[in-house]
Design a protein around this motif. Sequence first.
Motif, PDB file in Angstrom:
ATOM      1  N   ALA A  79       0.804  -1.231   0.000  1.00  0.00           N
ATOM      2  CA  ALA A  79       0.000   0.000   0.000  1.00  0.00           C
ATOM      3  C   ALA A  79       0.831   1.272   0.000  1.00  0.00           C
ATOM      4  CB  ALA A  79      -0.937  -0.005   1.207  1.00  0.00           C
TER       5      ALA A  79
ATOM      6  N   PRO B 166       3.344   2.578  -1.728  1.00  0.00           N
ATOM      7  CA  PRO B 166       3.590   3.367  -2.944  1.00  0.00           C
ATOM      8  C   PRO B 166       2.431   4.275  -3.338  1.00  0.00           C
ATOM      9  CG  PRO B 166       4.315   1.100  -3.237  1.00  0.00           C
ATOM     10  CD  PRO B 166       3.553   1.145  -1.958  1.00  0.00           C
ATOM     11  N   PHE B 167       1.246   3.996  -2.846  1.00  0.00           N
ATOM     12  CA  PHE B 167       0.068   4.779  -3.222  1.00  0.00           C
ATOM     13  C   PHE B 167      -0.306   5.828  -2.173  1.00  0.00           C
ATOM     14  CE2 PHE B 167      -0.210   0.469  -4.952  1.00  0.00           C
ATOM     15  CZ  PHE B 167      -0.286   0.741  -6.311  1.00  0.00           C
ATOM     16  N   LEU B 168       0.500   5.966  -1.151  1.00  0.00           N
ATOM     17  CA  LEU B 168       0.185   6.890  -0.066  1.00  0.00           C
ATOM     18  C   LEU B 168       1.226   8.004   0.008  1.00  0.00           C
ATOM     19  CD1 LEU B 168      -0.724   4.339   2.768  1.00  0.00           C
ATOM     20  CD2 LEU B 168      -2.309   5.692   1.386  1.00  0.00           C
TER      21      LEU B 168
ATOM     22  N   ALA C 295       0.305   6.217   6.348  1.00  0.00           N
ATOM     23  CA  ALA C 295       1.679   5.890   5.952  1.00  0.00           C
ATOM     24  C   ALA C 295       2.584   5.767   7.175  1.00  0.00           C
ATOM     25  CB  ALA C 295       2.209   6.962   5.006  1.00  0.00           C
TER      26      ALA C 295
END
Length: 309
Positions: A47, A49-51, A203
Amino acid sequence: MNPTVVAIVLLAAFLHAGWNALVKAGKDAFLTSVLVASGAALISLAALPFLPAPAPASLPYVVASTIIHFFYYGLLSAAYRHGDMSLAYPLMRGSAPLMVAIASRPLLGEVLNPQQYLAIACICSGIFGLYLAARRPAIAGLVSTLGSDPNRTRARLIEAPSAAGPVHSAGRATLFALLNAMAITAYTLVDGIGARKSGAPAAYTMYLFVLTACGLLAWTLARRPVALRAYARQHWRVALLGGFGTLASYGLALWAMTVAPVAAVAALRETAILFAAAIAALFLREKIGWRRAAAIGFIAGGAALMRFA
Protein backbone atom coordinates in the motif's frame (compact mmCIF):
# COMPACT_ATOMS: atom_id res chain seq x y z
CA MET A 1 -16.33 12.84 21.11
CA ASN A 2 -17.72 12.76 17.56
CA PRO A 3 -19.95 9.67 16.89
CA THR A 4 -17.95 8.76 13.77
CA VAL A 5 -14.71 8.80 15.73
CA VAL A 6 -16.33 6.65 18.44
CA ALA A 7 -17.49 4.09 15.85
CA ILE A 8 -14.04 3.92 14.26
CA VAL A 9 -12.32 3.46 17.63
CA LEU A 10 -14.76 0.66 18.54
CA LEU A 11 -14.01 -1.06 15.22
CA ALA A 12 -10.31 -0.77 16.03
CA ALA A 13 -11.02 -2.33 19.42
CA PHE A 14 -12.78 -5.31 17.83
CA LEU A 15 -9.93 -5.91 15.39
CA HIS A 16 -7.39 -5.65 18.18
CA ALA A 17 -9.16 -8.26 20.29
CA GLY A 18 -9.37 -10.51 17.24
CA TRP A 19 -5.67 -10.58 16.42
CA ASN A 20 -4.78 -11.02 20.10
CA ALA A 21 -7.03 -14.09 20.16
CA LEU A 22 -5.06 -15.46 17.21
CA VAL A 23 -1.81 -15.01 19.16
CA LYS A 24 -3.24 -16.67 22.27
CA ALA A 25 -4.68 -19.59 20.28
CA GLY A 26 -1.39 -20.22 18.47
CA LYS A 27 0.89 -23.06 19.50
CA ASP A 28 3.82 -20.65 19.90
CA ALA A 29 2.80 -17.16 21.02
CA PHE A 30 6.04 -15.46 20.00
CA LEU A 31 6.21 -17.02 16.52
CA THR A 32 2.55 -16.18 16.01
CA SER A 33 3.32 -12.57 16.99
CA VAL A 34 6.15 -12.50 14.46
CA LEU A 35 3.82 -13.81 11.74
CA VAL A 36 1.17 -11.21 12.61
CA ALA A 37 3.71 -8.38 12.46
CA SER A 38 5.10 -9.76 9.18
CA GLY A 39 1.63 -9.97 7.66
CA ALA A 40 1.01 -6.34 8.56
CA ALA A 41 4.35 -5.42 6.98
CA LEU A 42 3.53 -7.20 3.71
CA ILE A 43 0.20 -5.40 3.43
CA SER A 44 1.93 -2.12 4.25
CA LEU A 45 4.61 -2.62 1.57
CA ALA A 46 1.86 -3.16 -1.03
CA ALA A 47 0.00 0.00 0.00
CA LEU A 48 2.85 2.46 0.73
CA PRO A 49 3.59 3.37 -2.94
CA PHE A 50 0.07 4.78 -3.22
CA LEU A 51 0.19 6.89 -0.07
CA PRO A 52 1.80 10.25 0.66
CA ALA A 53 5.02 9.98 2.62
CA PRO A 54 5.04 11.07 6.26
CA ALA A 55 6.63 14.41 7.03
CA PRO A 56 10.35 14.14 7.93
CA ALA A 57 9.59 15.57 11.37
CA SER A 58 7.77 12.33 12.26
CA LEU A 59 10.62 9.94 11.39
CA PRO A 60 12.30 10.04 14.84
CA TYR A 61 8.95 9.02 16.33
CA VAL A 62 8.67 6.08 13.92
CA VAL A 63 12.11 4.86 14.99
CA ALA A 64 11.36 5.31 18.70
CA SER A 65 8.03 3.52 18.39
CA THR A 66 9.66 0.66 16.46
CA ILE A 67 12.06 0.04 19.33
CA ILE A 68 9.21 0.11 21.84
CA HIS A 69 7.23 -2.34 19.70
CA PHE A 70 10.07 -4.87 19.87
CA PHE A 71 9.55 -4.99 23.64
CA TYR A 72 5.77 -4.95 23.18
CA TYR A 73 5.66 -8.11 21.07
CA GLY A 74 8.10 -9.93 23.33
CA LEU A 75 6.16 -9.08 26.49
CA LEU A 76 2.83 -9.84 24.79
CA SER A 77 3.91 -13.36 23.87
CA ALA A 78 5.40 -13.93 27.34
CA ALA A 79 2.16 -12.86 29.04
CA TYR A 80 0.09 -15.20 26.85
CA ARG A 81 2.55 -18.02 27.34
CA HIS A 82 2.06 -17.88 31.12
CA GLY A 83 -1.59 -16.87 31.45
CA ASP A 84 -5.05 -16.91 29.90
CA MET A 85 -6.19 -14.18 27.57
CA SER A 86 -8.86 -13.25 30.12
CA LEU A 87 -6.06 -12.58 32.62
CA ALA A 88 -3.32 -10.95 30.56
CA TYR A 89 -5.35 -8.94 28.06
CA PRO A 90 -7.41 -6.98 30.61
CA LEU A 91 -4.37 -6.10 32.66
CA MET A 92 -2.31 -5.01 29.66
CA ARG A 93 -5.05 -2.95 28.11
CA GLY A 94 -6.56 -1.71 31.37
CA SER A 95 -3.43 -0.22 32.86
CA ALA A 96 -2.51 1.78 29.78
CA PRO A 97 -5.36 4.37 29.73
CA LEU A 98 -4.63 5.50 33.26
CA MET A 99 -0.93 5.82 32.48
CA VAL A 100 -1.69 7.70 29.25
CA ALA A 101 -4.10 10.04 31.00
CA ILE A 102 -1.50 10.87 33.65
CA ALA A 103 1.26 11.44 31.09
CA SER A 104 -0.70 13.19 28.32
CA ARG A 105 -1.17 16.44 30.23
CA PRO A 106 2.54 17.28 30.80
CA LEU A 107 3.69 15.76 27.48
CA LEU A 108 0.89 16.73 25.08
CA GLY A 109 -0.79 19.59 26.92
CA GLU A 110 -4.18 17.85 26.77
CA VAL A 111 -6.68 18.54 29.55
CA LEU A 112 -9.56 16.10 30.06
CA ASN A 113 -12.83 17.13 31.64
CA PRO A 114 -14.11 15.48 34.85
CA GLN A 115 -16.49 13.19 32.96
CA GLN A 116 -13.66 11.86 30.83
CA TYR A 117 -11.60 11.14 33.93
CA LEU A 118 -14.62 9.33 35.42
CA ALA A 119 -14.92 7.31 32.20
CA ILE A 120 -11.25 6.34 32.39
CA ALA A 121 -11.72 5.31 36.02
CA CYS A 122 -14.77 3.17 35.15
CA ILE A 123 -13.01 1.42 32.29
CA CYS A 124 -9.88 0.75 34.33
CA SER A 125 -11.91 -0.46 37.34
CA GLY A 126 -13.87 -2.85 35.15
CA ILE A 127 -10.80 -4.28 33.49
CA PHE A 128 -9.03 -4.79 36.81
CA GLY A 129 -12.21 -6.47 38.04
CA LEU A 130 -11.91 -8.88 35.13
CA TYR A 131 -8.32 -9.58 36.13
CA LEU A 132 -9.35 -10.39 39.71
CA ALA A 133 -12.17 -12.62 38.50
CA ALA A 134 -9.75 -14.51 36.26
CA ARG A 135 -7.31 -15.03 39.14
CA ARG A 136 -9.87 -16.57 41.51
CA PRO A 137 -10.04 -20.00 39.79
CA ALA A 138 -6.26 -20.46 40.13
CA ILE A 139 -6.37 -19.71 43.85
CA ALA A 140 -9.48 -21.85 44.37
CA GLY A 141 -7.83 -24.73 42.53
CA LEU A 142 -4.74 -24.43 44.69
CA VAL A 143 -6.82 -24.51 47.88
CA SER A 144 -8.77 -27.51 46.58
CA THR A 145 -5.55 -29.35 45.76
CA LEU A 146 -3.65 -28.58 48.94
CA GLY A 147 -6.44 -28.28 51.50
CA SER A 148 -7.34 -25.45 53.85
CA ASP A 149 -5.09 -26.43 56.79
CA PRO A 150 -2.00 -24.12 56.74
CA ASN A 151 0.41 -26.72 58.17
CA ARG A 152 -0.65 -29.39 55.70
CA THR A 153 -0.52 -26.85 52.88
CA ARG A 154 3.11 -25.91 53.66
CA ALA A 155 4.09 -29.56 53.92
CA ARG A 156 2.48 -30.47 50.61
CA LEU A 157 4.08 -27.47 48.88
CA ILE A 158 7.49 -28.66 50.09
CA GLU A 159 6.77 -32.16 48.83
CA ALA A 160 5.26 -31.00 45.53
CA PRO A 161 6.04 -27.34 44.74
CA SER A 162 4.53 -27.73 41.27
CA ALA A 163 1.10 -27.76 42.92
CA ALA A 164 1.34 -23.97 43.18
CA GLY A 165 2.08 -23.73 39.47
CA PRO A 166 -1.22 -22.12 38.41
CA VAL A 167 -0.84 -19.28 40.91
CA HIS A 168 2.85 -18.78 40.09
CA SER A 169 2.02 -18.80 36.38
CA ALA A 170 -0.68 -16.18 36.98
CA GLY A 171 1.89 -14.10 38.83
CA ARG A 172 4.34 -14.26 35.93
CA ALA A 173 1.57 -13.40 33.48
CA THR A 174 0.66 -10.44 35.68
CA LEU A 175 4.26 -9.18 35.73
CA PHE A 176 4.67 -9.43 31.96
CA ALA A 177 1.27 -7.83 31.39
CA LEU A 178 2.10 -4.87 33.63
CA LEU A 179 5.44 -4.38 31.91
CA ASN A 180 3.66 -4.51 28.58
CA ALA A 181 1.17 -1.91 29.79
CA MET A 182 4.15 0.41 30.22
CA ALA A 183 5.23 -0.33 26.65
CA ILE A 184 1.69 0.35 25.41
CA THR A 185 1.67 3.66 27.27
CA ALA A 186 5.02 4.62 25.77
CA TYR A 187 4.14 3.86 22.15
CA THR A 188 0.67 5.41 22.49
CA LEU A 189 2.21 8.73 23.54
CA VAL A 190 5.04 8.54 21.00
CA ASP A 191 2.71 7.67 18.12
CA GLY A 192 0.10 10.20 19.21
CA ILE A 193 2.70 12.90 18.62
CA GLY A 194 4.29 11.23 15.59
CA ALA A 195 1.03 10.70 13.73
CA ARG A 196 0.13 14.36 14.14
CA LYS A 197 3.53 15.50 12.92
CA SER A 198 3.47 13.08 9.98
CA GLY A 199 0.48 14.62 8.22
CA ALA A 200 -0.16 11.08 6.90
CA PRO A 201 -1.27 8.75 9.73
CA ALA A 202 -1.82 5.76 7.42
CA ALA A 203 1.68 5.89 5.95
CA TYR A 204 3.16 6.53 9.39
CA THR A 205 1.49 3.36 10.70
CA MET A 206 2.65 1.28 7.75
CA TYR A 207 6.27 2.39 8.01
CA LEU A 208 6.10 1.51 11.70
CA PHE A 209 4.92 -2.03 10.97
CA VAL A 210 7.50 -2.56 8.22
CA LEU A 211 10.37 -1.54 10.49
CA THR A 212 9.01 -3.56 13.41
CA ALA A 213 8.59 -6.70 11.28
CA CYS A 214 12.14 -6.36 9.89
CA GLY A 215 13.55 -6.28 13.40
CA LEU A 216 11.46 -9.17 14.66
CA LEU A 217 12.25 -11.32 11.62
CA ALA A 218 15.97 -10.61 11.89
CA TRP A 219 15.96 -11.56 15.59
CA THR A 220 13.93 -14.74 15.04
CA LEU A 221 15.87 -15.90 11.98
CA ALA A 222 19.09 -15.51 13.95
CA ARG A 223 17.84 -17.55 16.90
CA ARG A 224 15.12 -19.92 15.58
CA PRO A 225 15.38 -20.08 11.77
CA VAL A 226 14.14 -23.66 11.33
CA ALA A 227 11.23 -23.24 13.74
CA LEU A 228 10.13 -19.99 12.09
CA ARG A 229 10.14 -21.43 8.58
CA ALA A 230 8.19 -24.52 9.63
CA TYR A 231 5.72 -22.47 11.65
CA ALA A 232 5.19 -20.00 8.79
CA ARG A 233 4.44 -22.82 6.33
CA GLN A 234 1.77 -24.21 8.66
CA HIS A 235 0.22 -20.93 9.77
CA TRP A 236 0.59 -18.49 6.87
CA ARG A 237 -3.13 -17.67 7.03
CA VAL A 238 -2.59 -16.31 10.54
CA ALA A 239 -0.01 -13.91 9.12
CA LEU A 240 -2.48 -12.47 6.63
CA LEU A 241 -5.53 -12.38 8.89
CA GLY A 242 -3.68 -11.20 11.98
CA GLY A 243 -1.58 -8.78 9.96
CA PHE A 244 -4.67 -7.11 8.56
CA GLY A 245 -6.26 -7.00 12.01
CA THR A 246 -3.31 -5.38 13.77
CA LEU A 247 -2.59 -2.94 10.94
CA ALA A 248 -6.20 -1.80 10.62
CA SER A 249 -6.68 -1.68 14.38
CA TYR A 250 -3.69 0.50 15.10
CA GLY A 251 -4.07 2.60 11.97
CA LEU A 252 -7.66 3.50 12.82
CA ALA A 253 -6.71 4.30 16.41
CA LEU A 254 -3.84 6.52 15.28
CA TRP A 255 -6.13 8.39 12.90
CA ALA A 256 -8.57 8.94 15.77
CA MET A 257 -5.72 10.38 17.87
CA THR A 258 -5.22 13.07 15.22
CA VAL A 259 -8.78 14.37 15.67
CA ALA A 260 -9.53 13.60 19.35
CA PRO A 261 -7.62 13.67 22.67
CA VAL A 262 -5.06 10.85 22.86
CA ALA A 263 -6.09 9.81 26.38
CA ALA A 264 -9.78 9.70 25.42
CA VAL A 265 -9.09 7.52 22.35
CA ALA A 266 -6.77 5.24 24.34
CA ALA A 267 -9.43 4.73 27.01
CA LEU A 268 -12.30 4.08 24.59
CA ARG A 269 -10.14 1.65 22.64
CA GLU A 270 -9.87 -0.45 25.78
CA THR A 271 -13.46 -1.58 25.23
CA ALA A 272 -11.72 -4.23 23.14
CA ILE A 273 -12.07 -6.27 26.32
CA LEU A 274 -15.80 -6.58 25.60
CA PHE A 275 -15.02 -8.14 22.25
CA ALA A 276 -12.19 -10.18 23.75
CA ALA A 277 -14.57 -11.60 26.38
CA ALA A 278 -16.99 -12.71 23.66
CA ILE A 279 -14.20 -14.24 21.58
CA ALA A 280 -12.75 -15.99 24.62
CA ALA A 281 -16.14 -17.46 25.55
CA LEU A 282 -17.17 -18.53 22.05
CA PHE A 283 -13.87 -19.66 20.53
CA LEU A 284 -11.38 -20.16 23.38
CA ARG A 285 -14.05 -21.77 25.60
CA GLU A 286 -13.35 -19.62 28.64
CA LYS A 287 -16.09 -19.38 31.28
CA ILE A 288 -17.62 -15.99 32.13
CA GLY A 289 -19.20 -15.83 35.59
CA TRP A 290 -21.13 -13.06 37.32
CA ARG A 291 -17.98 -11.32 38.57
CA ARG A 292 -16.62 -11.08 35.07
CA ALA A 293 -19.99 -9.93 33.76
CA ALA A 294 -20.12 -7.18 36.41
CA ALA A 295 -16.66 -6.01 35.43
CA ILE A 296 -17.72 -5.88 31.78
CA GLY A 297 -20.62 -3.66 32.90
CA PHE A 298 -18.13 -1.16 34.34
CA ILE A 299 -16.32 -1.09 31.02
CA ALA A 300 -19.53 -0.52 29.07
CA GLY A 301 -20.49 2.29 31.46
CA GLY A 302 -17.10 3.93 31.01
CA ALA A 303 -17.45 3.68 27.23
CA ALA A 304 -20.86 5.38 27.43
CA LEU A 305 -19.45 8.19 29.57
CA MET A 306 -16.61 8.69 27.11
CA ARG A 307 -19.09 8.71 24.22
CA PHE A 308 -21.10 11.60 25.67
CA ALA A 309 -18.17 13.53 27.20
